[in-house]
Scaffold this active site. Structure first.
Site, short mmCIF file in Angstrom:
data_model
loop_
_atom_site.label_atom_id
_atom_site.label_comp_id
_atom_site.label_asym_id
_atom_site.label_seq_id
_atom_site.Cartn_x
_atom_site.Cartn_y
_atom_site.Cartn_z
CG ASP A 167 -2.18 0.80 0.99
OD1 ASP A 167 -2.21 1.64 0.07
OD2 ASP A 167 -3.16 0.60 1.74
CD1 TRP A 168 0.71 5.60 -3.76
CD2 TRP A 168 0.49 3.38 -3.80
NE1 TRP A 168 0.79 5.19 -5.07
CE2 TRP A 168 0.66 3.83 -5.12
CE3 TRP A 168 0.36 2.02 -3.58
CZ2 TRP A 168 0.69 2.98 -6.23
CZ3 TRP A 168 0.38 1.15 -4.67
CH2 TRP A 168 0.54 1.63 -5.97
#
Length: 824
Positions: A247-248
């Site tokens: 995930d970012w």
């Protein structure tokens, strides 16, 4: 019971065995052998917000990823680059139709190809553990089996279109509070039987090309470094051969992430990979062979989507084109759940209709946060019913506005974003119809670079739709100057309220100006932002701010009285109530399940004025409906996507019946068995074990407002019988109503011997069936072997539980019509 888990969706042939797969692997190996260490580690770091770098020396193009799951935004976060907006994932799950989910996936692949996107960052298959989860609209269901079936259809459809998916967020990312740091403590049984189960089903049946690992930790290890769950379970036990992306900004450790099975750390270029990873190899802290494994998986993905020279993509013949507007409308009406319909008030009878509610005019069609896309058009309930009903039969009243704060994406603005350097020279510009700027990484207007960009001015006009005092505000952090109709109202620095960057990104706008305006007369507006890019070791450069607005505010009591009077003068009153982006969005959980503002008061006033009151609930996840027994009908339309108003007219007028069934239990917060979403000292224990959703409601003996699986149509169904042969349950049903309809036949298993460690019953299978009036049909439902298994913690393996089971079929978990008993 000899059956296996079986095909739970329209699955693809498993990659890796065919001659084409072997040929792709040969190209991948040859390409890998030509890369040096620096090139390999650079590939794993990403080059910007949404893409991986091209490596021309091996014929590799840049691989582009984009947010979903209801549309494909592309690499630019702007309404100037519109996308088809489908209904929310909760709506898609409410159709109980994996084939419809597959068709949605095919459309999204078409959209991705149109925007140059190779990988869709979707679907979200986390579970509705607690109704307070702020991002539940983006996930499917409280039930792992239903989630797995819908997710399998979705992934299959996207990848049939030649576009990759990243099933997310692996794993137990079921709430938003402290999501970057929380350690979710989950028992082995719950982890296997609930939270891992949808991922396992999708890996087995749809063979996704990607998985996204979550921010949170599980049992002490952050998911981007979780060697056991990624390397041993996902890749080892399940045979997943795709790539694993963080995930970012979730990746925290160079060595830990690589050892934990993370292939790509996003966004780039400044991540824990790239140069730090190459240095770790040179220092002897990481084996280059492990980097090769990660690069091999990235190259395999590139080969599958067709951007590695010499490798034939998996899909060479694209599916037929899909009409996005038509499919969005079909999914919406198939998702609407009619939970109450006294005296058959629906479909609407001929006569006058009072349409009431701010959400009827300004429809909320999607949830907030990274799931946001910008449709080319939005059909509101007012638009849809105006088009569908005879002229002069519809009257509209606002009633009560749930938006107590300023909103972005407002109507009436015509704006452009003008970029200037420090000397005031224009570098470039683009239209900004939504009044919002979210430029990340390479998403700047043509001719604009971060090193020269000094200010961005949102400039243009605003045309009020009503007279009075209008409020304007600013979303974002930094130095701003706000001017309305020639008057500067704010010229100062707006500072952050919280440390979470997503609160700044998606947080509430701050009111900064009040101006008296005349309806229909445009005024000049300008919001100038002095760009300050983050210094130091930051993962990306970004420019993010917005101009926000709120219409003149009126006395709520007066508005409710006007709505009640409109209802009194109509044959039927339709009230649309809704949540707002401050209630359901990314980055925070809900504090309660109440409708915002005075909407409950509005419904009660209208119901008192007109016994034929229909309430349409416009929310992505459960809300409390304290007036539900006081109104004639309640229709849940979720976040219905861009064609929601047209679909609503289809259903209210009876052109189509509402096709949805509840994918999650609706009830009050007071009665909800699982409500804890706030960590204590950084930990959130899942003390409820396997008892979430309907499993918990039944264990506690509590009655919800509306049970899992519930939903009415415009015809009636009689269940005749259920019988089981081998692993197949056959259910015989008759359409005992007066019109053709579709029924979702649900089959549940209930062990005859009570076991406090197992649920009272659970969903084992389902199937949709259509029939005309008086027609009797049989539907076959496969009972997967897994439905009879539990995770045995001592043996660390699945165990088949023998014994006697009731096989129950019906319309919901609370409305089971026919039963048989089997011994396994």
């Amino acid at each position: 019971m000899a059956g296996t888990q079986g095909n739970q969706g329209n699955s693809q042939e498993h990659q890796g065995n065919s001659p084409a797969d072997q040929a792709r692997e040969a190209v991948v190996e040859a390409a890998l052998g030509r890369l040096d260490l620096d090139a390999k580690t650079r590939l794993l770091a990403g080059q910007d917000m949404w893409s991986l770098p091209a490596l021309p020396e091996i014929g590799l193009e840049s691989l582009v990823m984009s947010d979903g799951p209801i549309g494909v935004r592309g690499v630019r976060w702007t309404a100037d680059d519109p996308s088809v907006a489908l209904p929310s994932p909760t709506a898609l799950a409410a159709t109980w139709d994996p084939e419809l989910a597959r068709r949605a996936g095919v459309l999204l692949a078409q959209e991705a190809r149109r925007k140059g996107v190779h990988v869709l960052l979707a679907p979200t298959v986390n579970l509705h553990r607690s109704p307070l989860g702020g991002r539940h609209f983006e996930a499917y269901s409280e039930d792992p089996y239903l989630t797995g079936r819908i997710g399998t259809g979705y992934v299959s459809g996207v990848q049939e279109g030649g576009v990759g998916t990243t099933v997310k967020h692996f794993v137990a990312n079921d709430a938003e509070t402290e999501r970057f740091t929380v350690n979710n403590v989950v028992g082995a049984r719950a982890l296997r039987e609930l939270y891992l189960a949808p991922f396992e089903t999708i890996v087995e049946n749809a063979h996704p090309w990607g998985i996204m690992t979550a921010y949170n930790s599980v049992n002490g290890s952050t998911m981007t470094e979780h060697h056991y769950l990624v390397n041993e379970v996902l890749r080892g036990e399940w045979g997943f051969d795709g790539f694993n992306v963080s995930d970012w900004m979730a990746a925290r450790s160079t060595v830990g992430a690589l050892e934990g099975g993370l292939d790509v750390a996003m966004p780039g270029p400044r991540t824990v990979y790239g140069e730090p990873l190459a240095q770790a190899v040179r220092d002897g802290r990481v084996e280059e062979a492990k980097i090769d494994e990660a690069v091999r998986r990235v190259l395999r993905l590139a080969a599958r989507v067709g951007i590695l020279q010499g490798a034939e993509p998996v899909v060479t013949a694209l599916p037929d084109p899909v009409d996005g507007e038509a499919l969005a409308r079909e999914i919406a009406r198939r998702s609407f759940v009619l939970v109450r319909n006294e005296r058959d008030v629906l479909p609407l009878k001929p006569g006058k209709v009072a349409l009431i509610g701010a959400a009827a005019r300004d429809a909320r069609v999607l949830g907030g946060g990274s799931a946001t896309v910008f449709p080319v058009r939005t059909v509101s309930p007012l638009d849809g019913l105006t088009a569908a009903l005879p002229e002069g039969s519809l009257n509209y009243a606002v009633g009560a506005d749930p938006n107590t704060e300023l909103s972005v994406f407002d109507e009436g603005f015509k704006l452009r974003a003008v970029c200037r350097d420090a000397d005031g020279n224009v570098l470039g510009s683009e239209s900004a119809p939504g009044g919002q700027i979210k430029w990340m990484g390479p998403g700047l207007p043509e001719g604009v670079t971060y090193d020269r960009l000094h200010t961005v001015e949102l400039t243009g006009s605003f045309t009020p739709r009503e007279p009075g005092t209008h409020t304007f505000g600013i979303q974002g952090v930094g130095a701003f100057r706000l001017t309305i109709d020639g008057t500067t109202y704010f010229d100062d620095v707006q500072r952050p309220a919280k440390d979470d960057p997503f609160i700044t990104f998606f947080g509430a706008p701050v009111p900064r100006a009040e101006a008296g305006l005349t309806a229909g007369e445009p005024v000049d507006v300008s919001l100038t932002y002095v760009v300050e890019l983050a210094e130091g070791d930051v993962p990306m450069k970004a420019v993010m701010f917005a101009l926000a607005h709120q219409d003149p505010q009126h006395d709520p009591d007066d508005l409710i009285a006007e709505a009640a009077e409109a209802a009194r003068n109509a044959d039927t009153a339709v009230v649309v109530v809704a949540t707002t982006e401050r209630v359901e969005s990314e980055g925070f959980d809900r504090s309660d399940l109440r409708l915002p503002g005075r909407q409950d008061d509005l419904v009660r006033a209208v119901a008192a004025a007109n016994p034929n009151t229909v309430v349409v609930v416009n929310s992505g996840s459960p809300v409390e409906l304290p007036w539900r027994d006081e109104v004639a009908a309640v229709l849940l339309d979720w976040f219905p996507g861009q064609e929601g108003g047209a679909a609503l007219a289809d259903v209210l007028t009876g052109a189509y019946e509402p096709g949805g069934r509840l994918p999650t239990t609706w009830g009050s917060l007071t009665d909800a068995p699982v409500t804890q979403v706030t960590p204590v000292d950084g930990e959130l224990p899942y003390t409820e074990g396997v008892f979430i959703g309907y499993r918990a409601w039944q264990k506690e003996g509590r009655t919800p407002s509306y049970a899992f699986g519930h939903g009415l149509g415009y015809t009636d169904w009689t269940y005749e019988s259920v019988k089981v042969e081998g692993s197949t349950a056959t259910v015989r049903v008759t359409n005992s109503g007066t019109r053709t309809g579709r029924e979702v036949v649900q089959v549940y298993l209930a062990p005859m011997e009570t076991d406090p460690e197992r649920p009272v019953r659970w969903l084992a299978g389902f199937a949709g069936v259509e029939a005309g009036p008086g027609e009797t049909v049989e539907v076959s439902v496969e009972l997967p072997r897994r439905a009879f298994e539990i995770w045995e913690e001592i043996a660390d393996a699945w165990a088949f539980v023998k014994g006697s089971y009731a096989v129950e079929a019906g319309r919901s978990i609370a409305d089971l019509r026919v039963t048989t008993t089997i011994d396994v």
